[in-house]
Design a protein around this motif. Structure first.
Motif, PDB file in Angstrom:
ATOM      1  N   THR A  85      10.377  -3.929  -6.281  1.00 18.74           N
ATOM      2  CA  THR A  85      11.362  -4.399  -7.241  1.00 18.74           C
ATOM      3  C   THR A  85      12.518  -4.020  -6.149  1.00 18.74           C
ATOM      4  OG1 THR A  85      11.269  -2.777  -8.625  1.00 18.74           O
ATOM      5  CG2 THR A  85      11.207  -5.055  -9.291  1.00 18.74           C
ATOM      6  N   ASP A  86      13.731  -4.128  -6.522  1.00 22.28           N
ATOM      7  CA  ASP A  86      14.841  -2.693  -5.307  1.00 22.28           C
ATOM      8  C   ASP A  86      15.735  -1.999  -6.319  1.00 22.28           C
ATOM      9  OD1 ASP A  86      16.261  -5.178  -5.778  1.00 22.28           O
ATOM     10  OD2 ASP A  86      16.727  -5.944  -3.940  1.00 22.28           O
ATOM     11  N   ARG A  87      16.365  -1.098  -5.233  1.00 26.90           N
ATOM     12  CA  ARG A  87      17.596  -1.369  -6.344  1.00 26.90           C
ATOM     13  C   ARG A  87      18.612   0.141  -4.752  1.00 26.90           C
ATOM     14  NH1 ARG A  87      18.303   4.721  -6.559  1.00 26.90           N
ATOM     15  NH2 ARG A  87      16.698   5.858  -6.540  1.00 26.90           N
ATOM     16  N   ARG A  88      19.540  -0.547  -5.253  1.00 28.26           N
ATOM     17  CA  ARG A  88      20.939  -0.117  -4.340  1.00 28.26           C
ATOM     18  C   ARG A  88      21.176   1.140  -4.783  1.00 28.26           C
ATOM     19  NH1 ARG A  88      23.788  -1.276  -0.023  1.00 28.26           N
ATOM     20  NH2 ARG A  88      22.683  -3.537  -0.275  1.00 28.26           N
ATOM     21  N   GLU A  89      21.211   2.589  -3.720  1.00 28.97           N
ATOM     22  CA  GLU A  89      21.580   3.829  -3.357  1.00 28.97           C
ATOM     23  C   GLU A  89      22.993   4.266  -2.298  1.00 28.97           C
ATOM     24  OE1 GLU A  89      20.622   8.744  -4.218  1.00 28.97           O
ATOM     25  OE2 GLU A  89      19.419   7.166  -5.380  1.00 28.97           O
ATOM     26  N   GLY A  90      24.373   3.605  -2.793  1.00 26.99           N
ATOM     27  CA  GLY A  90      24.870   3.826  -1.335  1.00 26.99           C
ATOM     28  C   GLY A  90      24.430   2.840  -0.622  1.00 26.99           C
ATOM     29  N   ARG A  91      24.277   3.518   0.805  1.00 29.20           N
ATOM     30  CA  ARG A  91      24.306   1.602   1.753  1.00 29.20           C
ATOM     31  C   ARG A  91      22.929   1.562   1.942  1.00 29.20           C
ATOM     32  NH1 ARG A  91      24.953   5.305   7.629  1.00 29.20           N
ATOM     33  NH2 ARG A  91      23.393   3.276   8.093  1.00 29.20           N
ATOM     34  N   GLN A 100       0.662  -1.049  -0.054  1.00 31.35           N
ATOM     35  CA  GLN A 100       0.041  -0.017   0.058  1.00 31.35           C
ATOM     36  C   GLN A 100       0.626   1.402  -0.459  1.00 31.35           C
ATOM     37  OE1 GLN A 100      -2.725   0.466   3.275  1.00 31.35           O
ATOM     38  NE2 GLN A 100      -4.060   2.055   1.914  1.00 31.35           N
ATOM     39  N   ARG A 101       2.183   1.395   0.934  1.00 35.59           N
ATOM     40  CA  ARG A 101       3.075   2.677   0.433  1.00 35.59           C
ATOM     41  C   ARG A 101       3.300   2.764  -0.558  1.00 35.59           C
ATOM     42  NH1 ARG A 101       2.516   4.588   5.818  1.00 35.59           N
ATOM     43  NH2 ARG A 101       1.783   3.493   6.720  1.00 35.59           N
ATOM     44  N   LEU A 102       4.361   1.396  -1.090  1.00 33.80           N
ATOM     45  CA  LEU A 102       4.948   1.232  -2.454  1.00 33.80           C
ATOM     46  C   LEU A 102       4.289   1.776  -3.418  1.00 33.80           C
ATOM     47  CD1 LEU A 102       7.202  -0.951  -1.625  1.00 33.80           C
ATOM     48  CD2 LEU A 102       8.124   0.762  -1.425  1.00 33.80           C
ATOM     49  N   ARG A 103       2.868   2.084  -3.333  1.00 27.84           N
ATOM     50  CA  ARG A 103       2.017   2.173  -4.511  1.00 27.84           C
ATOM     51  C   ARG A 103       1.813   3.604  -4.760  1.00 27.84           C
ATOM     52  NH1 ARG A 103      -4.007   1.342  -3.995  1.00 27.84           N
ATOM     53  NH2 ARG A 103      -4.764   1.766  -5.493  1.00 27.84           N
ATOM     54  N   GLY A 104       2.417   4.525  -3.450  1.00 27.99           N
ATOM     55  CA  GLY A 104       2.763   6.742  -3.488  1.00 27.99           C
ATOM     56  C   GLY A 104       4.224   6.574  -4.032  1.00 27.99           C
ATOM     57  N   GLY A 105       4.408   4.881  -5.033  1.00 24.59           N
ATOM     58  CA  GLY A 105       6.266   5.347  -5.493  1.00 24.59           C
ATOM     59  C   GLY A 105       7.087   5.023  -4.455  1.00 24.59           C
ATOM     60  N   GLU A 106       8.713   4.914  -5.077  1.00 18.60           N
ATOM     61  CA  GLU A 106       9.472   3.984  -4.360  1.00 18.60           C
ATOM     62  C   GLU A 106       9.408   4.261  -2.433  1.00 18.60           C
ATOM     63  OE1 GLU A 106      13.661   3.573  -6.209  1.00 18.60           O
ATOM     64  OE2 GLU A 106      13.072   5.570  -5.705  1.00 18.60           O
ATOM     65  N   ARG A 107      10.430   3.912  -2.718  1.00 20.41           N
ATOM     66  CA  ARG A 107      10.007   3.940  -0.635  1.00 20.41           C
ATOM     67  C   ARG A 107      11.876   3.787  -0.474  1.00 20.41           C
ATOM     68  NH1 ARG A 107       6.846   7.842  -1.398  1.00 20.41           N
ATOM     69  NH2 ARG A 107       4.848   7.693  -0.683  1.00 20.41           N
ATOM     70  N   CYS A 108      12.429   4.468   0.098  1.00 26.21           N
ATOM     71  CA  CYS A 108      13.493   4.117   1.538  1.00 26.21           C
ATOM     72  C   CYS A 108      13.326   3.365   2.370  1.00 26.21           C
ATOM     73  CB  CYS A 108      14.878   4.538   1.433  1.00 26.21           C
ATOM     74  SG  CYS A 108      16.076   4.518   2.680  1.00 26.21           S
ATOM     75  N   VAL A 109      14.269   1.968   2.187  1.00 20.95           N
ATOM     76  CA  VAL A 109      13.735   1.760   3.380  1.00 20.95           C
ATOM     77  C   VAL A 109      13.291   1.651   4.591  1.00 20.95           C
ATOM     78  CG1 VAL A 109      15.991   0.185   4.435  1.00 20.95           C
ATOM     79  CG2 VAL A 109      13.900  -0.991   4.133  1.00 20.95           C
ATOM     80  N   CYS A 110      14.655   2.927   5.044  1.00 18.99           N
ATOM     81  CA  CYS A 110      14.022   3.279   6.370  1.00 18.99           C
ATOM     82  C   CYS A 110      12.772   4.122   6.237  1.00 18.99           C
ATOM     83  CB  CYS A 110      15.520   4.519   6.563  1.00 18.99           C
ATOM     84  SG  CYS A 110      14.965   5.934   5.009  1.00 18.99           S
ATOM     85  N   GLU A 111      11.964   4.224   5.351  1.00 17.99           N
ATOM     86  CA  GLU A 111      11.408   5.563   5.447  1.00 17.99           C
ATOM     87  C   GLU A 111       9.717   4.163   5.804  1.00 17.99           C
ATOM     88  OE1 GLU A 111       9.783   8.085   2.341  1.00 17.99           O
ATOM     89  OE2 GLU A 111      12.244   7.277   1.366  1.00 17.99           O
TER      90      GLU A 111
END
Length: 107
Positions: free
Chosen positions: A66-72, A29-40
């Motif tokens: 799906t996921d993608r890494r950006e830095g850590r 549900q939260r990801l339907r609003g767009g990409e989110r960082c795991v910390c969010e």
């Protein structure tokens, strides 16, 4: 009139299993609003990162995110094609059986 095909039950089970948990549904549900960082997601769901990582892995293995890494940091996105597949499966499973499906009994 379009002929509907029988759903891939193995795929359907994997998708529905991934969505059978309240936390995983909240993540989608939260990801339907767009990409989110795991910390969010950790903050929004008030969940430990290890618990959240487990749920994200289940969703990712099912192809729902799906996921993608950006830095850590890892960023997650919902897979709209997989959500469309879930909707299609739900429609097929909720619709009445076709005449051919009704005739396939032993009697």
């Amino acid at each position: 009139m379009a002929t509907r095909t029988a759903p891939d039950l193995t795929r359907a089970a994997a998708l529905f299993h991934a969505l059978s948990d309240r936390t995983r549904l909240s993540i989608v549900q939260r990801l339907r609003g767009g990409e989110r960082c795991v910390c969010e997601l950790t903050d929004a769901l008030d969940a430990a990162q290890s618990r959240l990582s487990f749920h994200l892995k289940v969703l990712k293995d099912a192809g729902l995110v799906t996921d993608r890494r950006e830095g850590r940091w890892m960023y997650y996105t919902v897979n709209p094609d997989a959500l469309a597949e879930v909707a299609e499966l739900a429609d097929v499973l909720a619709s009445p059986p076709s005449a051919a499906e009704r005739r396939s009994g032993c009697c």
